[in-house]
Design a protein around this motif. Structure first.
Motif, PDB file in Angstrom:
ATOM      1  N   GLU A   1      -6.359   4.168  -5.383  1.00 36.93           N
ATOM      2  CA  GLU A   1      -4.996   4.417  -4.910  1.00 36.93           C
ATOM      3  C   GLU A   1      -4.078   3.244  -5.238  1.00 36.93           C
ATOM      4  O   GLU A   1      -2.908   3.441  -5.588  1.00 36.93           O
ATOM      5  N   VAL A   2      -4.608   2.031  -5.130  1.00 35.60           N
ATOM      6  CA  VAL A   2      -3.809   0.857  -5.509  1.00 35.60           C
ATOM      7  C   VAL A   2      -3.376   0.969  -6.964  1.00 35.60           C
ATOM      8  O   VAL A   2      -2.227   0.688  -7.325  1.00 35.60           O
ATOM      9  N   PHE A   3      -4.298   1.446  -7.817  1.00 36.86           N
ATOM     10  CA  PHE A   3      -4.009   1.576  -9.247  1.00 36.86           C
ATOM     11  C   PHE A   3      -3.028   2.723  -9.504  1.00 36.86           C
ATOM     12  O   PHE A   3      -2.020   2.551 -10.191  1.00 36.86           O
ATOM     13  N   VAL A   4      -3.313   3.885  -8.966  1.00 39.14           N
ATOM     14  CA  VAL A   4      -2.495   5.069  -9.238  1.00 39.14           C
ATOM     15  C   VAL A   4      -1.104   4.938  -8.625  1.00 39.14           C
ATOM     16  O   VAL A   4      -0.105   5.311  -9.249  1.00 39.14           O
ATOM     17  N   TYR A   5      -1.019   4.408  -7.425  1.00 39.61           N
ATOM     18  CA  TYR A   5       0.284   4.235  -6.769  1.00 39.61           C
ATOM     19  C   TYR A   5       0.957   2.924  -7.163  1.00 39.61           C
ATOM     20  O   TYR A   5       2.064   2.629  -6.711  1.00 39.61           O
ATOM     21  N   SER A   6       0.293   2.135  -7.988  1.00 41.94           N
ATOM     22  CA  SER A   6       0.821   0.876  -8.512  1.00 41.94           C
ATOM     23  C   SER A   6       1.328  -0.034  -7.397  1.00 41.94           C
ATOM     24  O   SER A   6       2.466  -0.523  -7.422  1.00 41.94           O
ATOM     25  N   SER A   7       0.469  -0.290  -6.438  1.00 43.67           N
ATOM     26  CA  SER A   7       0.846  -1.089  -5.271  1.00 43.67           C
ATOM     27  C   SER A   7       0.763  -2.587  -5.568  1.00 43.67           C
ATOM     28  O   SER A   7      -0.312  -3.116  -5.886  1.00 43.67           O
ATOM     29  N   ASN A   8       1.892  -3.269  -5.452  1.00 47.69           N
ATOM     30  CA  ASN A   8       1.914  -4.728  -5.599  1.00 47.69           C
ATOM     31  C   ASN A   8       1.126  -5.390  -4.476  1.00 47.69           C
ATOM     32  O   ASN A   8       0.364  -6.343  -4.699  1.00 47.69           O
TER      33      ASN A   8
END
Length: 574
Positions: free
Chosen positions: A342-349
């Protein structure tokens, strides 16, 4: 008796000396004449040689003397061809115009005649050359057949022509930044033309082995068909989104061969003056940029490879991170705990920073070193820029680097790192020359665990299926990739709305063969779009590129996976 013996010995010795003296006097005049003739010969020819050198220095012409000029204009270069044998650069016969001022009875008449055919010679410098007392001077190094015939028809005394070699690029701008340019003496100035000189051609030229010689062509790894397609799509996209510049790289992931490389605006190598314009620089190898969120894949790979982070781990992204007086937030925040995918797909800083922190700053440094991102990239292409590292690699620097800010690298450097993430974890220095699989296997360095690379392929595919890369879907080619929208820095500050957009992808992602990196510099929103971020421009541009080049590269489509295909069309804006 002793005295008599001594007297007899002395008489014999005197007779021998007198006999020797008589012999020398007999042969002396012959030797003197030969020696005298040789001396005169050397002095005369020495004087002639000295005079020629003096005249050459006084003339100040590019070649220095007529003899030197003859050698200069005759230098040949090998053809340069693409991986399929298509000619990218070749020599064609040209003419060079010169004058012998000492043989010109009326310099004004010659000057007036020349400028009727070549108006650009109407300068005080040319007039001064014609009026000088020099033996030889160049007037114009490259003239057309028509110009030569027109000047010849004037019958101007003291004016002549020399056959010369002129570099010609049939594709014009198509492969300009890869090929580079040559100067008026047919010597490489940039690109692979300069590499060929540095590698071996210059040595042969100095030994005189390249004068009107046919040499074996130099083959590049570039595919002219793919190069044309990439450039064409970038040109259309740059115009449609009103971008300041555009860049593209296609890399063969298992050999490191550069199949295509484009940087727009480019130049026509047949008009070498264009190459000097700053806006036409090669941004792919000579430009250094903060890459933005496509860097998040590197951070996640680093943490997974260290063993300190697992795919199912969760990271709290509910609140912004405050450090050193700065607040770091997510562009599209979910405000909850996120798993690694999810961090990767949602591009979470926020999530990316916490993943980096769990692995550690030292682990980050070592990993970036293994990917070659902390030093100048090694390849044949001259003029490769060095990365810009943070002055202090402290906590804040490590945080911003984790999501693609605070570290500047070249796009080609990013492409090489991206290929390493998906090709099984093998780092290969890029090459613009053909490289076999056997050669690549010997050069490859295993810098990432194969299982880590497998996870990265999965994450990239998920991002195209349900993340910011959805518009990159191409039927039959399971594309995977990551977007990057990096705010640009102006006067030391990040400016909202001023972006360097990118999409780094590979296909087919289940068994990657090619990596494609597309970047658009400062693209604008178009009608019907709410944002100017990478998902709206760099991603669909990538889909258009892959749709065109995949069949050329012989990648067989697989329609088992019914991935959604989003058609993209470029329409003129009124």
């Amino acid at each position: 008796m002793a005295k008599k013996a001594d007297s007899s010995f002395l008489r014999q010795a005197n007779l021998k000396r007198n006999h020797g003296t008589s012999a020398i006097r007999v042969r002396g005049p012959g030797r003197s004449r030969i020696f005298f003739a040789m001396t005169i010969f050397v002095m005369v020819y020495g004087a002639i040689a000295g005079r020629l050198i003096l005249l050459g220095l006084q003339d100040g012409s590019p070649a220095g003397s007529f003899l030197a000029a003859q050698n200069t204009v005759a230098q040949s270069r090998p053809d340069i061809v693409d991986r399929n044998g298509e000619i990218l650069a070749t020599d064609i016969k040209s003419a060079a115009l010169y004058a012998e001022p000492r043989k010109i009875p009326d310099s004004d008449e010659v000057f007036d005649g020349l400028i009727t055919v070549l108006p650009e010679l109407d300068t005080p410098a040319i007039k001064k050359r014609l009026e000088s007392n020099s033996m030889f001077t160049w007037l114009k190094r490259e003239i057309t057949v028509e110009q030569r015939q027109a000047i010849h028809a004037l019958g101007l005394p003291g004016v002549g022509f020399r056959e010369s070699n002129k570099r010609f690029y049939p594709g014009g701008q198509t492969v300009s930044h890869i090929l580079g340019t040559v100067n008026v003496d047919n010597q490489g100035l940039s690109g692979m033309e300069k590499y060929v000189d540095q590698a071996w051609l210059k040595d042969l030229q100095e030994l005189g082995f390249t004068q009107d010689r046919t040499m074996e062509p130099v083959a590049l790894s570039v595919d002219l068909r793919v190069q044309h397609a990439v450039r064409d799509e970038l040109r259309r996209s740059m115009e449609y989104y009103q971008a300041k510049a555009a860049m593209g790289v296609v890399l063969k992931v298992d050999t490191g061969e550069v199949i295509a490389m484009t940087s727009l605006p480019d130049f026509d190598p047949n008009n070498r003056q264009q190459a000097l314009e700053k806006k036409r620089m090669n941004r792919v190898t000579g430009g250094v940029f903060e890459m933005g969120s496509i860097f998040k894949g590197i951070t996640i790979a680093m943490a997974l490879d260290s063993g300190k982070v697992k795919l199912e781990d969760g990271f709290d992204a509910t609140k912004p991170i405050r450090v050193s007086g700065r607040t770091i937030n997510d562009y599209y925040g979910k405000h909850r705990v996120l798993t690694v995918p999810e961090v990767f797909v949602y591009s979470s800083n926020i999530g990316t920073i916490k993943i980096m922190q769990k692995a550690g700053i030292e682990e980050q440094k070592k990993f970036l070193e293994r990917l070659g991102l902390t030093e100048k990239l090694h390849t044949e292409m001259p003029g490769v820029a060095k990365p810009l590292l943070p002055p202090k690699w402290n906590e804040l620097a490590a945080m911003t680097i984790s999501f693609g800010h605070g570290l500047g690298i070249t796009p080609l450097q990013m492409a090489v790192a991206g290929a390493t993430l998906v090709n099984g974890g093998k780092y290969l220095e890029p090459t613009f020359l053909p490289r076999s699989q056997e050669e690549a296997d010997k050069l490859a360095k295993q810098v990432i665990k194969p299982e880590t690379s497998e996870i990265l392929r999965y994450l990239n595919r998920e991002n195209v299926k349900r993340g910011s890369g959805r518009r990159a879907a191409v039927a039959g080619y399971d594309v995977g990739g990551k977007t990057g929208t990096a705010q640009k820095v102006v006067n030391g500050r990040y400016i909202e709305g001023l972006y360097l957009n990118s999409f780094m992808s590979a296909f087919p992602i289940s068994n990657p063969q090619y990596l494609v990196l597309i970047l658009l510099d400062e693209p604008q929103k178009v009608e019907g779009q709410h944002f100017a971020t990478a998902g709206w421009n760099a991603v669909p541009t990538t889909a258009s590129v892959i749709r065109r080049i995949a069949p050329m590269l012989g990648v067989v489509p697989d329609f088992v996976d019914d991935a959604e295909t989003i058609p993209v069309s470029y329409q003129s804006r009124n």
